[in-house]
Design a protein around this motif. Structure first.
Motif, PDB file in Angstrom:
ATOM      1  N   ALA A  10     -12.347   6.855  -4.793  1.00 61.26           N
ATOM      2  CA  ALA A  10     -11.407   6.048  -5.566  1.00 61.26           C
ATOM      3  C   ALA A  10     -10.294   5.503  -4.680  1.00 61.26           C
ATOM      4  O   ALA A  10      -9.754   4.422  -4.929  1.00 61.26           O
ATOM      5  CB  ALA A  10     -10.810   6.871  -6.704  1.00 61.26           C
ATOM      6  N   ASN A  11      -9.937   6.240  -3.628  1.00 63.73           N
ATOM      7  CA  ASN A  11      -8.855   5.820  -2.736  1.00 63.73           C
ATOM      8  C   ASN A  11      -9.461   5.136  -1.513  1.00 63.73           C
ATOM      9  O   ASN A  11      -9.687   5.755  -0.470  1.00 63.73           O
ATOM     10  CB  ASN A  11      -8.008   7.025  -2.327  1.00 63.73           C
ATOM     11  CG  ASN A  11      -6.732   6.615  -1.609  1.00 63.73           C
ATOM     12  OD1 ASN A  11      -6.650   5.521  -1.056  1.00 63.73           O
ATOM     13  ND2 ASN A  11      -5.748   7.493  -1.617  1.00 63.73           N
ATOM     14  N   LEU A  12      -9.740   3.842  -1.656  1.00 63.65           N
ATOM     15  CA  LEU A  12     -10.380   3.092  -0.573  1.00 63.65           C
ATOM     16  C   LEU A  12      -9.454   2.912   0.607  1.00 63.65           C
ATOM     17  O   LEU A  12      -9.901   2.827   1.764  1.00 63.65           O
ATOM     18  CB  LEU A  12     -10.843   1.725  -1.104  1.00 63.65           C
ATOM     19  CG  LEU A  12     -11.889   1.773  -2.223  1.00 63.65           C
ATOM     20  CD1 LEU A  12     -12.203   0.365  -2.720  1.00 63.65           C
ATOM     21  CD2 LEU A  12     -13.157   2.460  -1.742  1.00 63.65           C
ATOM     22  N   ALA A  13      -8.138   2.835   0.347  1.00 63.69           N
ATOM     23  CA  ALA A  13      -7.180   2.663   1.442  1.00 63.69           C
ATOM     24  C   ALA A  13      -7.195   3.882   2.362  1.00 63.69           C
ATOM     25  O   ALA A  13      -7.196   3.756   3.593  1.00 63.69           O
ATOM     26  CB  ALA A  13      -5.778   2.439   0.882  1.00 63.69           C
ATOM     27  N   LEU A  14      -7.216   5.081   1.784  1.00 64.63           N
ATOM     28  CA  LEU A  14      -7.267   6.298   2.585  1.00 64.63           C
ATOM     29  C   LEU A  14      -8.586   6.376   3.345  1.00 64.63           C
ATOM     30  O   LEU A  14      -8.612   6.734   4.532  1.00 64.63           O
ATOM     31  CB  LEU A  14      -7.093   7.523   1.692  1.00 64.63           C
ATOM     32  CG  LEU A  14      -7.154   8.883   2.395  1.00 64.63           C
ATOM     33  CD1 LEU A  14      -6.080   8.994   3.455  1.00 64.63           C
ATOM     34  CD2 LEU A  14      -7.027  10.018   1.376  1.00 64.63           C
ATOM     35  N   ALA A  15      -9.679   6.038   2.693  1.00 65.41           N
ATOM     36  CA  ALA A  15     -10.983   6.061   3.366  1.00 65.41           C
ATOM     37  C   ALA A  15     -10.992   5.121   4.550  1.00 65.41           C
ATOM     38  O   ALA A  15     -11.506   5.459   5.641  1.00 65.41           O
ATOM     39  CB  ALA A  15     -12.074   5.679   2.369  1.00 65.41           C
ATOM     40  N   ALA A  16     -10.391   3.942   4.406  1.00 66.15           N
ATOM     41  CA  ALA A  16     -10.349   2.968   5.508  1.00 66.15           C
ATOM     42  C   ALA A  16      -9.493   3.484   6.650  1.00 66.15           C
ATOM     43  O   ALA A  16      -9.833   3.298   7.831  1.00 66.15           O
ATOM     44  CB  ALA A  16      -9.812   1.629   4.995  1.00 66.15           C
ATOM     45  N   ALA A  17      -8.386   4.149   6.330  1.00 65.66           N
ATOM     46  CA  ALA A  17      -7.502   4.678   7.376  1.00 65.66           C
ATOM     47  C   ALA A  17      -8.184   5.791   8.165  1.00 65.66           C
ATOM     48  O   ALA A  17      -8.071   5.867   9.395  1.00 65.66           O
ATOM     49  CB  ALA A  17      -6.203   5.182   6.752  1.00 65.66           C
ATOM     50  N   ILE A  18      -8.915   6.655   7.455  1.00 66.64           N
ATOM     51  CA  ILE A  18      -9.633   7.738   8.135  1.00 66.64           C
ATOM     52  C   ILE A  18     -10.694   7.159   9.064  1.00 66.64           C
ATOM     53  O   ILE A  18     -10.853   7.610  10.215  1.00 66.64           O
ATOM     54  CB  ILE A  18     -10.265   8.687   7.095  1.00 66.64           C
ATOM     55  CG1 ILE A  18      -9.170   9.455   6.341  1.00 66.64           C
ATOM     56  CG2 ILE A  18     -11.233   9.663   7.756  1.00 66.64           C
ATOM     57  CD1 ILE A  18      -9.677  10.282   5.175  1.00 66.64           C
ATOM     58  N   GLU A  19     -11.403   6.147   8.597  1.00 67.24           N
ATOM     59  CA  GLU A  19     -12.420   5.524   9.437  1.00 67.24           C
ATOM     60  C   GLU A  19     -11.791   4.847  10.648  1.00 67.24           C
ATOM     61  O   GLU A  19     -12.307   4.959  11.772  1.00 67.24           O
ATOM     62  CB  GLU A  19     -13.207   4.497   8.616  1.00 67.24           C
ATOM     63  CG  GLU A  19     -14.345   3.845   9.409  1.00 67.24           C
ATOM     64  CD  GLU A  19     -15.158   2.872   8.582  1.00 67.24           C
ATOM     65  OE1 GLU A  19     -16.090   2.274   9.133  1.00 67.24           O
ATOM     66  OE2 GLU A  19     -14.862   2.710   7.377  1.00 67.24           O
ATOM     67  N   ALA A  20     -10.664   4.146  10.450  1.00 64.97           N
ATOM     68  CA  ALA A  20     -10.003   3.458  11.559  1.00 64.97           C
ATOM     69  C   ALA A  20      -9.497   4.445  12.607  1.00 64.97           C
ATOM     70  O   ALA A  20      -9.507   4.160  13.808  1.00 64.97           O
ATOM     71  CB  ALA A  20      -8.845   2.612  11.025  1.00 64.97           C
ATOM     72  N   GLY A  86      -2.832   4.457  -0.017  1.00 57.36           N
ATOM     73  CA  GLY A  86      -3.107   4.570  -1.447  1.00 57.36           C
ATOM     74  C   GLY A  86      -2.265   5.610  -2.153  1.00 57.36           C
ATOM     75  O   GLY A  86      -2.638   6.100  -3.216  1.00 57.36           O
ATOM     76  N   TRP A  87      -1.099   5.944  -1.583  1.00 56.16           N
ATOM     77  CA  TRP A  87      -0.230   6.978  -2.134  1.00 56.16           C
ATOM     78  C   TRP A  87       1.100   6.381  -2.567  1.00 56.16           C
ATOM     79  O   TRP A  87       1.530   5.355  -2.032  1.00 56.16           O
ATOM     80  CB  TRP A  87       0.030   8.075  -1.095  1.00 56.16           C
ATOM     81  CG  TRP A  87      -1.175   8.873  -0.723  1.00 56.16           C
ATOM     82  CD1 TRP A  87      -2.306   9.035  -1.461  1.00 56.16           C
ATOM     83  CD2 TRP A  87      -1.371   9.625   0.482  1.00 56.16           C
ATOM     84  NE1 TRP A  87      -3.200   9.847  -0.791  1.00 56.16           N
ATOM     85  CE2 TRP A  87      -2.645  10.223   0.406  1.00 56.16           C
ATOM     86  CE3 TRP A  87      -0.597   9.862   1.604  1.00 56.16           C
ATOM     87  CZ2 TRP A  87      -3.163  11.032   1.407  1.00 56.16           C
ATOM     88  CZ3 TRP A  87      -1.097  10.665   2.613  1.00 56.16           C
ATOM     89  CH2 TRP A  87      -2.370  11.248   2.517  1.00 56.16           C
ATOM     90  N   PRO A  88       1.814   7.043  -3.476  1.00 56.62           N
ATOM     91  CA  PRO A  88       3.128   6.539  -3.904  1.00 56.62           C
ATOM     92  C   PRO A  88       4.209   6.865  -2.879  1.00 56.62           C
ATOM     93  O   PRO A  88       4.042   7.754  -2.031  1.00 56.62           O
ATOM     94  CB  PRO A  88       3.378   7.312  -5.208  1.00 56.62           C
ATOM     95  CG  PRO A  88       2.636   8.593  -5.021  1.00 56.62           C
ATOM     96  CD  PRO A  88       1.394   8.238  -4.243  1.00 56.62           C
ATOM     97  N   GLU A  89       5.313   6.140  -2.958  1.00 56.57           N
ATOM     98  CA  GLU A  89       6.458   6.419  -2.093  1.00 56.57           C
ATOM     99  C   GLU A  89       7.061   7.774  -2.463  1.00 56.57           C
ATOM    100  O   GLU A  89       7.014   8.199  -3.619  1.00 56.57           O
ATOM    101  CB  GLU A  89       7.528   5.341  -2.259  1.00 56.57           C
ATOM    102  CG  GLU A  89       7.190   4.027  -1.593  1.00 56.57           C
ATOM    103  CD  GLU A  89       7.311   4.096  -0.074  1.00 56.57           C
ATOM    104  OE1 GLU A  89       7.872   5.093   0.439  1.00 56.57           O
ATOM    105  OE2 GLU A  89       6.850   3.152   0.591  1.00 56.57           O
ATOM    106  N   VAL A  90       7.649   8.444  -1.449  1.00 53.32           N
ATOM    107  CA  VAL A  90       8.386   9.684  -1.700  1.00 53.32           C
ATOM    108  C   VAL A  90       9.742   9.572  -1.023  1.00 53.32           C
ATOM    109  O   VAL A  90       9.897   8.881  -0.015  1.00 53.32           O
ATOM    110  CB  VAL A  90       7.635  10.927  -1.171  1.00 53.32           C
ATOM    111  CG1 VAL A  90       6.363  11.152  -1.939  1.00 53.32           C
ATOM    112  CG2 VAL A  90       7.354  10.821   0.317  1.00 53.32           C
ATOM    113  N   ALA A  91      10.704  10.283  -1.555  1.00 53.25           N
ATOM    114  CA  ALA A  91      12.079  10.167  -1.058  1.00 53.25           C
ATOM    115  C   ALA A  91      12.194  10.588   0.399  1.00 53.25           C
ATOM    116  O   ALA A  91      13.004  10.066   1.146  1.00 53.25           O
ATOM    117  CB  ALA A  91      13.009  11.012  -1.918  1.00 53.25           C
ATOM    118  N   GLY A  92      11.373  11.530   0.835  1.00 52.23           N
ATOM    119  CA  GLY A  92      11.486  12.028   2.203  1.00 52.23           C
ATOM    120  C   GLY A  92      11.112  11.050   3.274  1.00 52.23           C
ATOM    121  O   GLY A  92      11.333  11.301   4.457  1.00 52.23           O
TER     122      GLY A  92
END
Length: 446
Positions: A10-20, A86-92
Motif C-alpha cells: 500500500a505504501n508505494l513511496a516507501l517501497a520505492a525508497a527501499i529499492e532506490a 508515505g508517512w505523516p509529518e511529526v513534530a520532531g
C-alpha cells in the motif's frame, strides 16, 4: 512461482525508497535502528516491521524521525521529508526553536556538557548542517555557571588537559572518558569564561574552544552525532569570541567530515567550502592543506570527479611545501598518512575501490602507536575497499591483521565499519579466512 501476497503493498513511496537505497527489509530495519540508537531511543525493528509499513501501517513518531534520517543518509537526500516515504509529518522533524547558534555561548556550553554527563542524546533534525546560522548575532542569555576570574595559568592548564584527553581518545576511542571531558567543561572551564575579562579573555576562549572541539570529536566517534554537532557549533562560536579564524575553520571542516560520514554530501561540500573561506588564505600551510583535502573529499562525495582529483593534487602540493612539524599546529595536524586516508575516502566515493584500498593501507601502515583508534578505522575501511573490489580474502586478511589494534577500542565508527564488513561478506563465509575474520568481528561486536 512465488506465493501471492496476502496483503498488497500500500505504501508505494516507501517501497520505492527501499529499492532506490538498495536495501532489503532487514537492512532497512537495521539502518533505522542504528539512527535511533544515536539519539538514545532504542528501537528494535526487523524485516517483519518493515513489511507491515509497506502494507500501510504507520510507524510511531520516533520511528518516523529515525526512518527519515536513515533514508536521507542512504539516498544522499538531505531534503527528504516523511511524505517522501508515505508517512505523516511529526513534530520532531521540524527545525528546533532551540537554535544552538543563538543565546549565550557559555550557557549553551554548560547545558551541552550537562546533557553529555547525563548521557542525554540529541537528535539530528532537518537542516542540522545548515550554514544559515553562521552569521547570526547571538542575543545574551543569563549565565548558568558561577563566574571565576582566569589567567595565563588557567589557559595552560586547560590546554594540557585537552592534550591528555586527546591522547586517550587516540588510543581508546571516543567512548572512553568522554563524560569526564564534559564534566571538566562544565565545572572548571565554563565558570572561567564567565568571569574573565581583559587581555586573558581571548586566550581563555581559544583554549575552551580547543577542548570543546575535542568533546565534539569524541561524541561523534561515540555515535552521539546530534550532541557532537552542537559541540562543533559552540566551538565555532567560542573561536569567534577569541577572534581565531583558524579555529573556526577547524570546526567547520570537522562538521563537513561528520556530514560526509552521515551521507549529507551537499552539506559537507558547503561546510568544507565555508572552512576554506574562514581561513581566507591566512593560515599555517599544513592547516590549509588539511582544509583543501576535505574539499577534495567533499567534491568526490557529490560525484564531482574532476574537481575532486584536482583538489587532491593541490593538497599534495601544499603538503609538500610545509616545513613545520605537525605537532606545532594542532589545528591541522595533517601528515602524509592523513592525505593517504583522505585520498582513499575520495576514491571510495568515486567508486575506485582498488586504488582506495592501496591508499588506506598506506595510511594505516604508517600511523604512530598513539593513533590506535584511527589505525583501526582506516584499516577497516581498507578491508571494506577490498571487499567492494570483490576480494573477500584480502578483506579478511586485513581485518585479521588488525586484531591487536581493535581490542579495547570503544568507538561507534569502528563498530559501524565492523557491521558493514559482516554484511558485505555474508555470502563468502564458507571461505576459511573469511570465516575466521567473521568470528573475530562477531566477538568484537558482542
Amino acid at each position: 512461482m512465488a506465493p501471492k501476497r496476502a496483503r498488497p503493498i500500500a505504501n508505494l513511496a516507501l517501497a520505492a525508497a527501499i529499492e532506490a537505497a538498495g536495501w532489503t527489509r532487514a537492512a532497512t530495519a537495521r539502518h533505522i535502528n542504528a539512527v535511533a540508537a544515536e539519539t538514545g531511543t532504542p528501537l528494535h525493528y526487523d524485516h517483519s516491521t518493515v513489511g507491515h509499513w509497506l502494507t500501510g501501517t504507520t510507524p510511531r513518531p520516533e520511528g518516523i524521525s529515525a526512518g527519515v534520517e536513515a533514508f536521507r543518509r542512504g539516498l544522499h537526500r538531505s531534503d527528504l521529508v516523511p511524505a517522501d516515504l508515505g508517512w505523516p509529518e511529526v513534530a520532531g522533524l521540524v527545525e528546533a526553536a532551540d537554535d544552538p547558534w543563538q543565546g549565550d555561548v557559555v550557557a549553551r556550553l554548560t547545558a551541552l556538557g550537562e546533557d553529555d554527563m547525563l548521557r542525554r542524546r540529541t537528535v539530528l533534525t532537518a537542516g542540522a548542517f545548515s550554514l544559515a546560522g553562521f552569521a547570526a548575532p547571538p542575543p545574551a542569555d543569563p549565565a548558568r555557571a558561577s563566574a571565576r576570574r582566569g589567567g595565563a595559568g588557567d589557559v595552560e592548564r586547560i590546554r594540557e588537559t585537552a592534550r591528555r584527553f586527546g591522547d586517550l581518545d587516540d588510543l581508546y576511542g571516543g567512548g572512553h572518558a568522554r563524560h569526564a571531558v564534559a564534566a571538566y567543561l562544565v565545572h572548571d572551564v565554563a565558570p572561567l569564561l564567565h568571569g574573565t575579562t581583559g587581555r586573558a579573555r581571548p586566550d581563555l576562549f581559544r583554549a575552551a574552544a580547543e577542548l570543546t572541539y575535542l568533546a565534539a570529536y569524541m561524541a561523534m566517534d561515540a555515535g552521539a552525532n546530534g550532541l557532537a554537532l552542537r559541540y562543533y557549533v559552540q566551538t565555532v562560536r567560542l573561536a569567534d569570541e577569541a577572534g581565531d579564524r583558524v579555529l573556526r575553520a577547524t570546526s567547520l571542516r570537522s562538521m563537513a567530515v561528520q556530514a560526509r560520514e552521515l551521507g549529507h554530501d551537499q552539506e559537507a561540500l558547503s561546510l568544507a567550502d565555508a572552512a576554506a573561506s574562514a581561513l581566507g588564505g591566512r593560515a599555517p600551510g599544513r592547516t590549509v592543506a588539511w582544509v583543501t583535502g576535505m574539499q577534495a573529499e567533499a567534491h568526490a562525495g557529490v560525484a564531482d570527479r574532476q574537481d575532486a582529483l584536482a583538489l587532491l593534487r593541490r593538497t599534495e602540493a601544499q603538503l609538500e611545501r610545509v616545513d613545520s612539524l605537525p605537532e606545532a599546529e594542532w589545528t591541522g595536524n595533517y601528515r602524509r598518512e592523513s592525505l593517504e586516508h583522505q585520498t582513499g575516502l575520495a576514491l571510495t566515493a568515486l567508486g575506485d575501490h582498488v586504488a582506495a584500498a592501496e591508499h588506506y593501507a598506506a595510511s594505516a601502515g604508517s600511523r604512530r602507536p598513539v593513533e590506535r583508534r584511527t589505525r583501526a578505522v582506516v584499516g577497516l575501511r581498507c578491508a571494506r575497499a577490498h571487499l567492494q573490489a570483490g576480494d573477500a580474502e584480502r578483506a579478511a586478511a586485513a581485518v585479521l591483521g588488525l586484531r591487536p589494534t581493535l581490542e579495547g577500542v570503544v568507538s561507534a565508527r569502528v563498530r559501524g565499519e565492523l557491521r558493514l564488513l559482516r554484511w558485505g561478506w555474508a555470502r563468502c563465509r564458507s571461505d576459511a579466512h573469511v570465516a575466521e575474520a567473521d568470528v573475530l568481528v562477531a566477538g568484537l561486536l558482542r
